[in-house]
Structure formats: structure tokens, C-alpha cells
Design a protein around this motif. Structure first.
Motif, PDB file in Angstrom:
ATOM      1  N   ASN A 188       3.164   2.326  -3.387  1.00 45.75           N
ATOM      2  CA  ASN A 188       2.550   2.854  -4.600  1.00 45.75           C
ATOM      3  C   ASN A 188       2.536   4.380  -4.552  1.00 45.75           C
ATOM      4  OD1 ASN A 188      -0.151   3.904  -5.887  1.00 45.75           O
ATOM      5  ND2 ASN A 188       0.411   2.027  -6.988  1.00 45.75           N
TER       6      ASN A 188
ATOM      7  N   ILE B 146      -2.146  10.136  -2.062  1.00 47.20           N
ATOM      8  CA  ILE B 146      -3.435  10.180  -1.346  1.00 47.20           C
ATOM      9  C   ILE B 146      -3.188  10.398   0.143  1.00 47.20           C
ATOM     10  CG2 ILE B 146      -5.410   8.770  -0.601  1.00 47.20           C
ATOM     11  CD1 ILE B 146      -5.394   7.600  -3.491  1.00 47.20           C
ATOM     12  N   MET B 147      -2.218   9.693   0.699  1.00 48.89           N
ATOM     13  CA  MET B 147      -1.906   9.880   2.127  1.00 48.89           C
ATOM     14  C   MET B 147      -1.416  11.303   2.382  1.00 48.89           C
ATOM     15  SD  MET B 147      -0.401   6.198   3.404  1.00 48.89           S
ATOM     16  CE  MET B 147       0.869   6.084   2.158  1.00 48.89           C
TER      17      MET B 147
ATOM     18  N   THR C 265       0.737   6.619  -6.197  1.00 54.31           N
ATOM     19  CA  THR C 265      -0.604   7.215  -6.115  1.00 54.31           C
ATOM     20  C   THR C 265      -1.119   7.164  -4.682  1.00 54.31           C
ATOM     21  OG1 THR C 265      -1.111   6.630  -8.399  1.00 54.31           O
ATOM     22  CG2 THR C 265      -2.990   7.035  -6.935  1.00 54.31           C
ATOM     23  N   ARG C 266      -0.940   6.035  -4.001  1.00 58.66           N
ATOM     24  CA  ARG C 266      -1.408   5.934  -2.606  1.00 58.66           C
ATOM     25  C   ARG C 266      -0.576   6.830  -1.695  1.00 58.66           C
ATOM     26  NH1 ARG C 266      -2.650   0.780  -4.791  1.00 58.66           N
ATOM     27  NH2 ARG C 266      -0.725  -0.235  -4.137  1.00 58.66           N
ATOM     28  N   HIS C 267       0.696   6.983  -1.995  1.00 55.22           N
ATOM     29  CA  HIS C 267       1.536   7.929  -1.250  1.00 55.22           C
ATOM     30  C   HIS C 267       0.950   9.337  -1.369  1.00 55.22           C
ATOM     31  CE1 HIS C 267       5.062  10.398  -0.267  1.00 55.22           C
ATOM     32  NE2 HIS C 267       4.922  10.949  -1.453  1.00 55.22           N
TER      33      HIS C 267
ATOM     34  N   LEU D 257      -7.795   0.223  -0.620  1.00 57.00           N
ATOM     35  CA  LEU D 257      -6.583  -0.528  -0.291  1.00 57.00           C
ATOM     36  C   LEU D 257      -5.874   0.055   0.928  1.00 57.00           C
ATOM     37  CD1 LEU D 257      -5.077  -1.245  -3.834  1.00 57.00           C
ATOM     38  CD2 LEU D 257      -6.256  -2.844  -2.316  1.00 57.00           C
ATOM     39  N   LEU D 258      -5.809   1.373   1.001  1.00 52.82           N
ATOM     40  CA  LEU D 258      -5.178   2.014   2.165  1.00 52.82           C
ATOM     41  C   LEU D 258      -5.981   1.757   3.436  1.00 52.82           C
ATOM     42  CD1 LEU D 258      -4.163   5.386   0.501  1.00 52.82           C
ATOM     43  CD2 LEU D 258      -2.592   3.692   1.471  1.00 52.82           C
TER      44      LEU D 258
ATOM     45  N   ALA E 104       0.825  -1.212   0.000  1.00 48.69           N
ATOM     46  CA  ALA E 104       0.000   0.000   0.000  1.00 48.69           C
ATOM     47  C   ALA E 104       0.859   1.262   0.000  1.00 48.69           C
ATOM     48  CB  ALA E 104      -0.950  -0.001   1.200  1.00 48.69           C
TER      49      ALA E 104
ATOM     50  N   HIS F 190      -7.905   3.033  -4.636  1.00 49.89           N
ATOM     51  CA  HIS F 190      -6.695   3.226  -3.834  1.00 49.89           C
ATOM     52  C   HIS F 190      -7.034   3.499  -2.367  1.00 49.89           C
ATOM     53  CE1 HIS F 190      -3.771   2.945  -7.050  1.00 49.89           C
ATOM     54  NE2 HIS F 190      -4.534   3.735  -7.798  1.00 49.89           N
ATOM     55  N   VAL F 191      -8.093   4.247  -2.128  1.00 47.88           N
ATOM     56  CA  VAL F 191      -8.518   4.525  -0.747  1.00 47.88           C
ATOM     57  C   VAL F 191      -8.922   3.223  -0.053  1.00 47.88           C
ATOM     58  CG1 VAL F 191     -10.351   5.602   0.631  1.00 47.88           C
ATOM     59  CG2 VAL F 191      -9.101   6.951  -1.069  1.00 47.88           C
TER      60      VAL F 191
ATOM     61  N   SER G 110      -9.577   6.703  -7.488  1.00 52.72           N
ATOM     62  CA  SER G 110      -9.367   7.211  -6.138  1.00 52.72           C
ATOM     63  C   SER G 110     -10.012   6.278  -5.122  1.00 52.72           C
ATOM     64  CB  SER G 110      -9.954   8.620  -6.025  1.00 52.72           C
ATOM     65  OG  SER G 110      -9.803   9.129  -4.734  1.00 52.72           O
TER      66      SER G 110
END
Length: 187
Positions: A31, A37-38, A33-35, A68-69, A28, A65-66, A62
Motif C-alpha cells: 500500500n 508512513i514507513m 500510504t503505508r509505504h 496494520l503496519l 501492508a 494504517h499504523v 493515519s
């Protein structure tokens, strides 16, 4: 328009850190993109739509990815509200910081890869302070410098104001590989 709220977690209830210990968590955070998002959720909660707009993603991507996080325990729903019959969820970081496992494949170096990608994506006309210095230090000096850099980052994190634009501070203090090991790894 009615509104049902789940109380927001206060800063006292948010853990200081989450230690990444599972493969799911490592995937998670690895990635880009997830970085990003965080990074959006670092200072204030946001909905899927707000995240998509800020990161430049389609809403469906979005949402993926959310999820998965959230499943990895790195973000969580902190508030909900009903908007035109649909439940809108606000997500936030599950802790103030994330601690990655020590130097293993995909470990802390993932932060540097993300930082370089973020730096490359940053506006070129914006102010930047980028520097690399090669030093020769005793082990005590090395440890002291590491502690001072961490303390400085913590001091400025406490001063962060969510109403101001994002600023990233990245540093790496390490002993580079020896020339013999680097050459051997290249073959």
C-alpha cells in the motif's frame, strides 16, 4: 505534564532486516500510504499526529494504517509518554530494512511502483537524477554491478543524518523479458 518513557531501542537492538513472508506483511508494504508512513519512520520515531501531518492524512486514517503496519510486525512502539492524561505512542521501524519475497506477483516490483509514485509526487522544481540505461553485460558483470549498487546504497545509508531532508535512492538491475514472451503475455 508527567512523562512515562519506555526506553528507546538502540540501533544495536534493531534487526538489520525483516523478511516479508506473510500475506499480511505483503499487503501492508504493498500500500502506497503505508509505504509513505514507513518512510517517515525510517530515521526517527513519530507519533500518529506527526505521521498524519508528514504524510498528509487525517489522524484517523493515519492511525488505521499504523495499526496494520504494527500488526504485520513492520513497525513498533519504541517510546510512550503521558500527555494531558493520554498515552502518546512513538512508532519506529522494526528493522533497518525490509526484504520482499523474490519475484512473485506483488513482490519487489511493488518497490518500483512506490518509487515512481514518490517521484511523481516530488516537487518538480527540486533537483533530480533519473536515468535509465540499457546495458549488455556478462553474468559476472551483472552480479558485480548489482553488488556495487547495493554497497553504494549501504554506504550512503550509513551517512544518513536524520536532521537532513529525505532523499530516495531507487535502482533496479534486471534482465528484461524477451520480446516473444512480452508479446505472448500481451495477448
Amino acid at each position: 505534564m508527567s512523562s512515562d518513557h519506555v526506553p528507546e531501542a538502540s540501533s544495536e537492538q534493531v534487526p538489520e532486516t525483516i523478511h516479508v513472508t506473510t500475506d499480511e506483511q505483503l499487503r501492508a508494504v504493498s500500500n502506497l500510504t503505508r509505504h509513505r508512513i514507513m518512510a517517515v519512520l525510517r530515521f526517527e520515531p513519530a507519533t500518529i499526529t506527526q505521521i498524519a501531518e508528514r504524510v498528509g492524512l487525517a489522524k484517523g486514517s493515519s492511525s488505521y494504517h499504523v495499526r496494520l503496519l504494527e500488526r504485520a510486525g513492520l513497525i513498533k512502539v519504541v517510546r510512550t509518554r503521558k500527555v494531558r492524561g493520554v498515552i502518546e505512542r512513538y512508532y519506529a521501524m522494526a528493522a533497518r530494512g525490509i526484504v520482499l519475497p523474490e519475484s512473485s506477483e506483488g513482490g519487489p516490483d511493488v518497490l518500483m511502483r512506490h518509487a515512481v509514485a514518490d517521484l511523481e509526487a516530488a516537487p518538480v522544481d527540486g533537483e533530480r537524477h533519473v536515468r535509465m540505461a540499457h546495458l549488455r553485460l556478462t553474468e559476472e558483470q551483472f552480479a558485480e554491478l548489482g553488488a556495487r549498487l547495493n554497497a553504494l546504497a549501504d554506504e550512503y545509508r550509513e551517512l544518513s543524518d536524520p536532521s537532513l531532508p529525505d532523499t530516495s535512492l531507487v535502482f533496479a538491475l534486471f534482465h528484461p523479458g524477451t520480446r516473444a514472451r512480452t508479446e505472448r503475455d500481451a495477448t
